[in-house]
Write an enzyme that holds these catalytic residues in place. Structure first.
Site, mmCIF file in Angstrom:
data_model
loop_
_atom_site.group_PDB
_atom_site.id
_atom_site.type_symbol
_atom_site.label_atom_id
_atom_site.label_comp_id
_atom_site.label_asym_id
_atom_site.label_seq_id
_atom_site.Cartn_x
_atom_site.Cartn_y
_atom_site.Cartn_z
ATOM 1 N N SER A 125 -12.748 3.884 5.740
ATOM 2 C CA SER A 125 -12.926 3.769 6.965
ATOM 3 C C SER A 125 -13.862 4.832 7.384
ATOM 4 C CB SER A 125 -12.025 3.748 8.002
ATOM 5 O OG SER A 125 -11.271 2.592 7.983
ATOM 6 N N ASP A 181 0.669 -1.142 0.193
ATOM 7 C CA ASP A 181 -0.055 0.036 0.053
ATOM 8 C C ASP A 181 0.763 1.266 -0.053
ATOM 9 O OD1 ASP A 181 -2.444 1.592 0.327
ATOM 10 O OD2 ASP A 181 -2.204 1.325 2.369
ATOM 11 N N THR A 186 -8.236 2.168 9.428
ATOM 12 C CA THR A 186 -8.450 2.982 10.675
ATOM 13 C C THR A 186 -9.508 2.221 11.184
ATOM 14 O OG1 THR A 186 -7.912 5.192 9.826
ATOM 15 C CG2 THR A 186 -9.451 5.031 11.494
HETATM 16 P P1 13P Z 1 -8.605 4.314 6.296
HETATM 17 O O1 13P Z 1 -7.495 4.380 7.209
HETATM 18 O O2 13P Z 1 -9.280 5.656 6.318
HETATM 19 O O3 13P Z 1 -9.429 3.252 6.360
HETATM 20 O O4 13P Z 1 -7.953 4.350 4.763
HETATM 21 C C1 13P Z 1 -6.943 3.226 4.614
HETATM 22 C C2 13P Z 1 -6.406 3.320 3.261
HETATM 23 O O5 13P Z 1 -6.728 3.976 2.089
HETATM 24 C C3 13P Z 1 -5.154 2.757 3.098
HETATM 25 O O6 13P Z 1 -4.389 3.219 1.846
#
Ligand code: 13P
Length: 284
Positions: A210, A81, A232
């Site tokens: 999230s 990621d 999150t």
């Molecule tokens: P959140 O932490 O808002 O779920 O986002 C996760 C994300 O987009 C990881 O790349």
């Protein structure tokens, strides 16, 4: 079974649903995601950020996810990621990741195209799929922060050119979501998702998912989002369960007793997301 990100997202794109891409740093998170995927018969993407890899070690993350995927009856992809570091992306390719993200969104368009193209050429040469980002998604994801005032939505014309020149497999678009907890309700530009999907006809990725209400998620999926990133909400589930257990059992010091309920709470949240995204019963 371990498969490429492209195999998972091609199926989602062709069949009109989205797959959850859940962030991991620990063994309990990997287990919670795999168990949720098996129980809902859902294909799944397990992803680690650069911060996650720094914390756990790329070899540990790769070994855990590969072991989990081999034992699983559902398709699993192992994804990096927000890769911004060339060396770390190479390390992921070497350690058997089946998908990587090159995040060049902080560069001008030409430089983002150049950087993305370089990674696509190398990753595709060894059969690994690539995600890129166009536009700037606000908020904080581990070691990457984008101030809300610097966040910019994805331009459909630029997106068309970007994909044509880079040959990236799936594209993260900025349409109003942000990484981390929301203060109010996010305002998503649904028309933009629809336009970009019609023009690109490829899998699209929603970051910062999230805390986005269920109706908004379902609408985004119906308009063409196929990969939904969640970090999150899993962290919060972990924190909620650990805090509750320790406050109710202040003298218990066995990590298994403390982390067991956390794993169950994370699994519950992940299963709800899989059903919401439409990936349940879609495993092949
Ligand atoms: P959140 O932490 O808002 O779920 O986002 C996760 C994300 O987009 C990881 O790349």
């Amino acid at each position: 079974m371990l498969v490429t990100g492209k195999a998972i997202l091609k199926h989602a794109h062709e069949n009109g649903y989205a797959v959850g891409a859940f962030n991991v740093n620990t063994m309990e998170q990997v287990q919670a995601i795999i168990e949720a995927a098996e129980e809902t018969k859902s294909p799944v993407i397990i992803q680690a950020s650069q911060g996650g890899l720094k914390y756990a070690g790329v070899e540990y993350i790769a070994a855990m996810v590969k072991t989990a995927a081999e034992k699983a009856s559902v398709p699993v992809a192992l994804h990096l990621d927000h890769g911004t570091d060339f060396k770390q992306i190479m390390l992921c390719l070497r350690n058997g990741f089946t998908s990587v993200m090159i995040d060049g969104s902080h560069y001008e368009l030409e430089e983002n195209i150049k950087k993305t193209k370089q990674i696509v050429e190398m990753a595709h040469a060894v059969g690994v799929s690539v995600e890129a980002e166009l536009g700037k998604i606000g908020g904080t994801e581990d070691d990457i922060s984008v101030d809300e005032k610097d966040a910019t939505f994805t331009d459909p014309d630029e997106a068309e050119r970007f994909v044509k020149e880079t040959e990236v497999d799936y594209l993260a678009i900025a349409v109003g979501t942000a990484h981390g907890p929301y203060k109010g309700e996010p305002k998503i530009d649904f028309d933009r998702i629809k336009t970009i999907k019609e023009r690109l006809d490829m899998p699209l990725v929603l970051h910062g998912s999230s805390g986005v209400p269920e109706e908004s998620i379902k609408k985004a999926v119906s308009l063409g989002i196929n990969k939904i990133n969640i970090d999150t909400d899993i962290r919060m589930a972990f924190h909620r369960a650990v805090k509750k257990f320790i406050s109710e059992n202040p003298d218990v010091y066995d990590p298994r007793k403390i982390l067991g309920p956390a794993k169950e709470e994370m699994k519950k949240v992940i299963k709800e997301k899989m059903i919401m995204f439409g990936s349940a019963e879609k495993a092949w």
